[in-house]
Design an enzyme around this catalytic site. Structure first.
Site, short mmCIF file in Angstrom:
data_model
loop_
_atom_site.label_atom_id
_atom_site.label_comp_id
_atom_site.label_asym_id
_atom_site.label_seq_id
_atom_site.Cartn_x
_atom_site.Cartn_y
_atom_site.Cartn_z
N ASP A 21 3.03 12.02 8.74
CA ASP A 21 2.16 12.79 9.11
C ASP A 21 1.17 11.58 9.70
O ASP A 21 -0.32 11.16 9.98
CB ASP A 21 1.22 11.75 8.21
CG ASP A 21 1.29 11.33 7.02
OD1 ASP A 21 1.65 9.76 7.72
OD2 ASP A 21 0.08 10.46 5.63
N SER B 286 0.51 -0.95 -0.19
CA SER B 286 -0.19 0.05 0.00
C SER B 286 0.83 1.07 0.17
O SER B 286 2.60 1.18 -0.94
CB SER B 286 -0.95 -0.04 1.08
OG SER B 286 0.14 -0.10 2.48
N HIS C 163 3.04 7.48 7.85
CA HIS C 163 3.58 7.64 6.93
C HIS C 163 5.10 7.30 7.35
O HIS C 163 5.43 8.59 8.37
CB HIS C 163 3.77 7.96 5.42
CG HIS C 163 1.89 7.66 4.92
ND1 HIS C 163 0.42 8.42 4.97
CD2 HIS C 163 1.60 6.24 4.15
CE1 HIS C 163 0.00 7.86 4.51
NE2 HIS C 163 -0.05 6.98 4.06
#
Length: 257
Positions: free
Chosen positions: A188, A14, A191
């Protein structure tokens, strides 16, 4: 394909994978370490869960491909671990289904070639406070994303890998070994920062060095393409010989083992 054939490494996952070439990410670090030794392809899909990955795994890794990867590094789990949304929409995948999806992905990858090796990355931790701040932006519906859920999905992935004899890296634990992981390891809250990416690369190289795979896929064990000496290399100080720069690593901030 261009040039002589090199081992092919594929990063499948992902956004942790899709963003791995950004901001000194772990994919970019691996590409540098393996320059002239292996080709590294990114097959990352931001926002995806194991359910969507299973839908396309045979397209991303067709069994009849002329060249099969030497190594596949797989990461799914963070999006799966999010709590279910009241609308029924969203990336949440119940833990039993996540385990089965990852099992089926591993089975398919194992079927590609006797020489295809696999490493699963488990779900890393998150900074819940930063995620809550992001949720107030008015862009996303509030995310039910907790470090405890990440732990449960991480442990499930690791247990599956032990059962299937697949190499695995416990990112949930590895990242939290840093005292300042909450502030240093995320861009963030979710990530990975360049500091976290260094941890990922260190753990991957450790697995590749210790794995009893033939051939060994650790970067120091792979041949360097076009490494032969040449009169066209840089001239040495003595003015009579040349210096082959094929193995130089002085440009790297970290001298990887």
């Amino acid at each position: 394909m261009v040039g002589p054939e090199r081992p092919l490494f594929v990063l499948f996952g992902s956004s942790i994978v899709q963003f791995s070439y950004s901001e000194e990410g772990w994919g970019a670090m691996l590409a540098d370490i393996y320059s002239r030794k292996a080709d590294i392809l990114v097959r990352g899909y931001s926002g995806w869960n194991s359910r969507r990955a299973l839908q396309v795994v045979e397209q991303v890794f067709p069994k009849d491909a002329a060249i099969q990867p030497s190594l596949v590094i797989v990461y799914f789990g963070g999006n799966d671990s999010m709590g279910p949304h009241s609308s029924g929409l969203g990336p949440h995948v119940p833990l039993p289904e996540y385990i089965e999806n990852m099992r089926r992905i591993a089975i398919h990858l194992k079927s590609l070639s006797e020489k295809t090796r696999i490493i699963f990355l488990s779900c890393p931790p998150v900074n819940e406070a930063t995620i809550r701040e992001r949720d107030s932006s008015g862009i996303f519906s509030p995310m039910d994303r907790t470090n405890e859920a990440c732990r449960r999905y991480s442990e499930a992935c690791l247990e599956l890998c032990r059962e299937m004899d697949v190499k695995a890296i416990d990112l949930w634990t590895a990242i939290q070994k840093r005292d300042d992981w909450l502030t240093a390891c995320f861009t963030d809250g979710i990530h990975l920062s360049s500091e976290a990416s260094k941890i990922v690369v260190k753990e991957i190289l450790k697995v590749l060095k210790e794995a009893e795979w033939e051939p060994c896929l650790h970067w120091k064990s792979l041949p360097t393409e076009f490494s032969e000496d040449s009169p066209y290399d840089i001239v040495a100080f003595n003015g009579k010989t040349t210096i082959n720069p094929a193995e130089w690593t002085f440009h790297r901030k970290i001298q990887w083992e």
